[in-house]
Design an enzyme around this catalytic site. Structure first.
Site, mmCIF file in Angstrom:
data_model
loop_
_atom_site.group_PDB
_atom_site.id
_atom_site.type_symbol
_atom_site.label_atom_id
_atom_site.label_comp_id
_atom_site.label_asym_id
_atom_site.label_seq_id
_atom_site.Cartn_x
_atom_site.Cartn_y
_atom_site.Cartn_z
ATOM 1 N N ASP A 56 1.806 4.479 4.916
ATOM 2 C CA ASP A 56 2.059 5.881 5.242
ATOM 3 C C ASP A 56 3.570 6.167 5.349
ATOM 4 O OD1 ASP A 56 1.244 8.468 5.871
ATOM 5 O OD2 ASP A 56 -0.273 7.786 7.292
ATOM 6 N N ASP B 270 -2.926 15.985 3.781
ATOM 7 C CA ASP B 270 -4.280 15.510 4.089
ATOM 8 C C ASP B 270 -5.365 16.523 3.711
ATOM 9 O OD1 ASP B 270 -2.919 13.400 5.102
ATOM 10 O OD2 ASP B 270 -3.657 13.610 7.156
HETATM 11 C C1 GLA Z 1 -1.468 10.536 7.705
HETATM 12 C C2 GLA Z 1 -2.248 10.203 6.436
HETATM 13 C C3 GLA Z 1 -3.735 10.199 6.751
HETATM 14 C C4 GLA Z 1 -4.028 9.176 7.842
HETATM 15 C C5 GLA Z 1 -3.198 9.492 9.070
HETATM 16 C C6 GLA Z 1 -3.292 8.407 10.117
HETATM 17 O O1 GLA Z 1 -1.719 11.849 8.101
HETATM 18 O O2 GLA Z 1 -1.958 11.115 5.420
HETATM 19 O O3 GLA Z 1 -4.496 9.907 5.588
HETATM 20 O O4 GLA Z 1 -3.750 7.891 7.363
HETATM 21 O O5 GLA Z 1 -1.820 9.650 8.756
HETATM 22 O O6 GLA Z 1 -2.532 8.661 11.258
#
Ligand code: GLA
Length: 400
Positions: free
Chosen positions: A161, A216
């Site tokens: 990430d 997301d």
């Molecule tokens: C980010 C990523 C998500 C998930 C969260 C976890 O938002 O884009 O897919 O992995 O972090 O905290």
């Protein structure tokens, strides 16, 4: 020359050592599997985040692996069971990451062993910055140590990430972790999650095996709130990215929401069909232990999965748009095409795909098969038209 300065073959020791170093260097390099070998088709699996966020523990992961087998998902091609954020709590003095002992009392290695015992693969999550998005310890400054730790645990997939990265250089940060994973000696699929901000499709082909192209996903069809992305919002952001994807390096429009409750069955079928046309990683994100039959049928539709996993690895694109009605299509092995006829609107409408939209001669006659009805629909000349319900798709293959 003293006896102990020679080795078999009569080479002086110094040059023998040199040869040895060269061999090690060559072997070392060859440990880097070509990206294509790591992810020849888009990875398929399950990830804990969309449904469970930080409510994760080893029982959930074990039961999910069991369910992946029992539900037929493993036989349909799903492989990776991936723990997302919140498995980690701190770093020891020696720098090793420590898993949350309350929720993972048996440890990560035992979990990986269990998942491997089911014939599946194990994925884990970290972040290139100082902390993960949920504020847990991340990998900055510990890249090689973490990669070695993952390899020792038996990790097969890393989602990496981009939270808490301040002024870090994005390309250098991801390249560093790729290097660390290669140096670990274990083949590990590398999923980059920097949300498409720095256009990874332009530079990450030799770094990531997949890269997120957007923020997301949320469990909705079409979000009017600019802060949230539903299926159609994400779909629109994929248009134009198709040439950057291929075997070993995939655009990732984020994990599936199929079965999480926010959409209708036709909307989930559309979500799954569109992700297959996009050659997207198919990472389910629902509770596999408690799936309604109609959700299981979506996730295990082998005809749709075969489109996603087609060996040519050509991501589809929007080939026609007329208001709410769209056609998305991709070429498949053997001269076939797959097409999704999408109705974004709120009333049923006929959608037409013409053979010329699919880069076929316009006057051609072709066989059409419906991938949700599992039925050959017959021969059609020039085009195919069908009534598509609201917020739904018809998905077909076309064979001259
Ligand atoms: C980010 C990523 C998500 C998930 C969260 C976890 O938002 O884009 O897919 O992995 O972090 O905290």
């Amino acid at each position: 020359m003293r006896r102990d300065e020679t080795v078999a073959g009569g080479y002086p020791l110094k040059s023998s050592m040199h040869l040895l170093f060269m061999a090690v260097a060559i072997l070392g390099n060859s440990q880097r599997l070509p990206a294509q070998a790591l992810a020849p088709t888009p990875p398929m699996g399950w990830n804990s985040w969309n449904k469970f966020q930080c409510h994760v523990d080893e029982n959930l992961l074990r039961q999910t692996a069991d369910a992946m087998v029992q539900s037929g998902m493993k036989d349909a091609g799903y492989q990776y069971v991936i723990i997302d954020d919140c498995w980690q709590v701190l770093r020891e003095k020696n720098g090793n990451t420590v898993a949350d002992a309350e929720h993972f009392p048996s440890g990560i290695k035992a979990l990986a062993d269990y998942i491997h015992g089911k014939g599946l693969k194990f994925g884990i999550y970290s972040d290139a910055g100082a902390k993960t998005c949920a504020g847990r310890p991340a990998s900055r400054g510990h890249e090689f140590q973490d990669a070695l730790q993952y390899a020792a645990w038996g990790v097969d997939y890393l989602k990496y990430d981009w939270c808490h990265t301040t002024t870090q250089d994005v390309r250098a940060s991801y390249a560093l972790m790729r290097e660390a994973l290669d140096a670990s000696g274990r083949p590990i699929v590398f999923g980059m999650c920097e949300w498409g901000t720095a256009k990874p499709w332009l530079w990450a082909r030799d770094i990531g095996n997949l890269w997120r192209t957007t923020g997301d996903i949320t469990d909705q069809w079409d979000s009017k709130d600019k802060q949230q992305l539903g299926v159609l919002n994400i779909l629109d952001l994929q248009d134009g990215l198709e040439s950057f994807s291929g075997p070993g390096h995939w655009n990732d429009p984020d994990m599936l929401e199929v079965g999480n409750g926010g959409m209708t069955i036709p909307e989930y079928q559309a979500h799954f069909s569109l992700w297959a046309i996009l050659a997207a990683p198919l990472i389910s994100g629902n509770d596999l232990r408690d799936m309604k039959p109609e959700i299981q049928q979506i996730l295990t539709n082998r005809e749709v999965i075969a489109v996603d996993q087609d060996k040519l690895g050509r991501q589809g694109r929007r080939v026609n748009k007329d208001g709410d009605l769209e056609v998305w299509a991709r070429p498949l092995e053997g001269g076939k095409r797959a097409a999704v006829l999408l109705n974004r609107g709120t009333t049923a409408q006929p959608v037409t795909v013409s053979w010329s939209d699919l880069d076929y001669p316009g006057h051609m006659t072709a066989q059409v098969r419906d991938l949700w009805q599992h039925k050959d629909l017959g021969q059609f000349k020039e085009s195919f038209s069908v009534q598509v319900p609201p917020h739904a798709v018809v998905m077909i293959t076309v064979m001259p």
